[in-house]
Motif scaffolding. Structure first.
Motif, short mmCIF file in Angstrom:
data_model
loop_
_atom_site.label_atom_id
_atom_site.label_comp_id
_atom_site.label_asym_id
_atom_site.label_seq_id
_atom_site.Cartn_x
_atom_site.Cartn_y
_atom_site.Cartn_z
N ARG A 1 0.84 -1.21 0.00
CA ARG A 1 0.00 0.00 0.00
C ARG A 1 0.87 1.25 0.00
N ALA A 2 1.88 1.27 0.88
CA ALA A 2 2.78 2.44 0.97
C ALA A 2 3.57 2.61 -0.32
N TYR A 3 4.03 1.51 -0.88
CA TYR A 3 4.82 1.53 -2.12
C TYR A 3 4.03 2.17 -3.25
N HIS A 4 2.78 1.74 -3.42
CA HIS A 4 1.98 2.27 -4.53
C HIS A 4 1.61 3.73 -4.30
N ARG A 5 1.34 4.11 -3.05
CA ARG A 5 1.06 5.52 -2.77
C ARG A 5 2.28 6.39 -3.06
N LEU A 6 3.44 5.91 -2.68
CA LEU A 6 4.67 6.66 -2.93
C LEU A 6 4.88 6.89 -4.41
N PHE A 7 4.82 5.83 -5.20
CA PHE A 7 5.13 5.99 -6.62
C PHE A 7 4.00 6.65 -7.39
N ASP A 8 2.77 6.53 -6.94
CA ASP A 8 1.69 7.32 -7.54
C ASP A 8 1.96 8.81 -7.34
N ALA A 9 2.41 9.17 -6.14
CA ALA A 9 2.72 10.58 -5.86
C ALA A 9 3.92 11.04 -6.68
N GLU B 1 6.35 14.00 -11.14
CA GLU B 1 7.09 13.92 -12.40
C GLU B 1 6.33 14.67 -13.50
N GLU B 2 5.03 14.46 -13.56
CA GLU B 2 4.22 15.15 -14.57
C GLU B 2 4.21 16.66 -14.33
N ARG B 3 4.04 17.06 -13.07
CA ARG B 3 4.00 18.48 -12.74
C ARG B 3 5.30 19.18 -13.10
N LEU B 4 6.42 18.52 -12.80
CA LEU B 4 7.73 19.15 -12.99
C LEU B 4 8.27 19.00 -14.41
N ARG C 1 9.60 24.60 -13.64
CA ARG C 1 10.90 24.38 -13.03
C ARG C 1 10.80 24.09 -11.54
N TYR C 2 9.87 24.75 -10.86
CA TYR C 2 9.72 24.58 -9.42
C TYR C 2 8.30 24.14 -9.08
N LEU C 3 8.09 23.70 -7.86
CA LEU C 3 6.80 23.12 -7.50
C LEU C 3 5.67 24.13 -7.49
N VAL C 4 5.92 25.35 -6.99
CA VAL C 4 4.88 26.37 -6.88
C VAL C 4 5.45 27.70 -7.36
N TYR D 1 15.16 18.06 -11.91
CA TYR D 1 14.76 19.00 -10.86
C TYR D 1 15.67 18.87 -9.64
N ALA D 2 15.93 17.64 -9.22
CA ALA D 2 16.79 17.42 -8.05
C ALA D 2 18.20 17.92 -8.30
N ARG D 3 18.73 17.67 -9.51
CA ARG D 3 20.08 18.17 -9.83
C ARG D 3 20.11 19.68 -9.90
N ASP D 4 19.07 20.27 -10.44
CA ASP D 4 18.97 21.73 -10.51
C ASP D 4 19.08 22.32 -9.11
N LEU D 5 18.31 21.79 -8.17
CA LEU D 5 18.38 22.29 -6.80
C LEU D 5 19.72 21.97 -6.16
N PHE D 6 20.21 20.76 -6.37
CA PHE D 6 21.49 20.37 -5.76
C PHE D 6 22.60 21.34 -6.16
N GLN D 7 22.57 21.80 -7.40
CA GLN D 7 23.61 22.70 -7.91
C GLN D 7 23.33 24.17 -7.57
N THR D 8 22.22 24.43 -6.90
CA THR D 8 21.88 25.78 -6.46
C THR D 8 22.50 26.03 -5.09
N PRO D 9 23.24 27.13 -4.90
CA PRO D 9 23.83 27.40 -3.58
C PRO D 9 22.77 27.34 -2.48
N GLY D 10 23.11 26.65 -1.40
CA GLY D 10 22.19 26.49 -0.29
C GLY D 10 21.57 25.11 -0.22
N PHE D 11 21.65 24.35 -1.29
CA PHE D 11 21.08 23.00 -1.31
C PHE D 11 22.17 21.94 -1.26
N GLY D 12 22.83 21.70 -2.39
CA GLY D 12 23.84 20.65 -2.43
C GLY D 12 24.98 20.84 -1.45
#
Length: 346
Positions: free
Chosen positions: A199-207, A212-215, A219-222, A264-275
């Motif tokens: 149940r948790a597995y399917h909820r995680l990957f559905d989210a 993935e579709e939104r991004l 570029r960013y979530l909101v 998206y994750a790499r973009d943030l990682f390479q942004t000062p303050g994240f990675g």
């Protein structure tokens, strides 16, 4: 793991009820505010943020503190990546003691707040240096208050991570991300039955599929700048392949196999303050050593290859302004740098 038996994770006490992972969210909710209505006014130098780099919930506060330039206003205490059943410990510091609080266990600061405190000894924790007692460990509220209550101490050019006109949407996105992603990976990892795990597995990957579709088209979530929502999702994504994919059995897809989320994750990682706040060695040590119910050998994997985190991501093509009308934070303070051997950012 027996049903209803209290255990500990990076975000506190949890139980497995009916084989389902349930997080104890009864935090110390005292707030530090400009008007001091809870008895703790905003005051530079008075509070110390204790936040282990290994913990995703604590990592949020380290990122927000850096993005807003609060290093001089709020000092940072860094416990080591592992802990025992009692408490996080300051084993990275000389003599195993926090140099400001003078304690070897974070538990001591909780007991100064409440001598009979019996819940999880969690990070992040904001500690009143004048008394040595924890003020709050309500990690979700801490970062929001850093953005909205500590404004007078923000650096020049600090971004608005919680813009008023977007707060309703940020809150809505955060609720889904917490339930199905941030906490979802834990529900997979600590499931007490096959049914609960699936149940948790399917909820995680559905989210993750929805994200993935939104991004794919933004570029960013909101909105078009980095917000609190991006900070909260990032700290789970950056740990995904290193820990959650294998250790927590979240193995339908690696992050590197989800194009928009990986970019998206790499973009943030390479942004000062994240990675520059991410210590992959500490992250792996924490999960693989502390969770002996999942990994009884405490063997820490060598991989994965981290070089992909600094490859081009191409997300600039989607537009967006990382810091809005503000600017990037400056270089990391010398005493807060991640060991160069623990990160691909060198």
């Amino acid at each position: 793991m027996a049903a209803d038996h209290p255990e500990h994770s990076t975000a506190g006490t949890y139980t497995v009820k009916g084989k389902e992972f349930t997080r104890d969210t009864r935090y110390i909710t005292t707030r530090v505010t400009r008007d001091g209505r809870d008895g703790f006014p905003v005051e530079a130098g008075r509070y110390r943020l204790v936040a282990a780099r290994a913990c995703p919930w604590a990592n949020r506060t380290i990122i927000v503190r850096r993005l807003l330039g609060l290093e001089d206003a709020i000092s940072l205490g860094l416990p080591g990546p592992t802990h025992d059943e009692r408490s996080w410990t300051f084993d990275l510091d000389p003599d195993g003691k926090d140099p400001v609080l003078g304690i070897d266990r974070l538990q001591d600061a909780y007991l100064r707040r409440d001598p009979e405190y019996s819940r999880g000894i969690t990070v992040p924790a904001l500690v009143d240096v004048t008394t040595g007692a924890v003020v709050t460990n309500d990690y979700a509220q801490i970062t929001l208050d850093l953005s909205t209550e500590w404004v007078d101490h923000h650096r020049e050019g600090a971004p608005d991570l919680y813009p008023e006109h977007l707060r309703a949407e940020i809150d809505e996105v955060n609720a889904v991300v917490f339930r199905d992603v941030n906490n979802g990976v834990y529900r997979c990892g600590f499931a007490g039955s096959q049914e609960a795990y699936e149940r948790a597995y399917h909820r995680l990957f559905d989210a993750l599929d929805l994200l993935e579709e939104r991004l794919t088209t933004q570029r960013y979530l909101v909105g078009d700048t980095i917000t609190e929502a991006d900070v909260r999702l990032f700290t789970t994504l950056v740990r995904f392949d290193a820990v959650y994919h294998g250790h927590f059995k979240c193995n339908r897809t690696k992050l590197t196999e989800m194009p928009a989320l990986w970019g998206y994750a790499r973009d943030l990682f390479q942004t000062p303050g994240f990675g520059d706040t991410i210590d992959f060695a500490q992250i792996k040590q924490h999960y693989y050593v502390v969770h002996t119910d999942i990994n009884p050998t405490q063997v820490v994997p060598v991989g994965p290859d981290l070089s992909g985190w600094v490859t081009p991501h191409g997300r600039e093509e989607l537009g967006g302004r990382p810091f809005g009308d503000g600017t990037a934070p400056g270089p990391v303070r010398d005493d807060e740098r991640v060991d160069a051997a623990h990160t691909p950012l060198r």
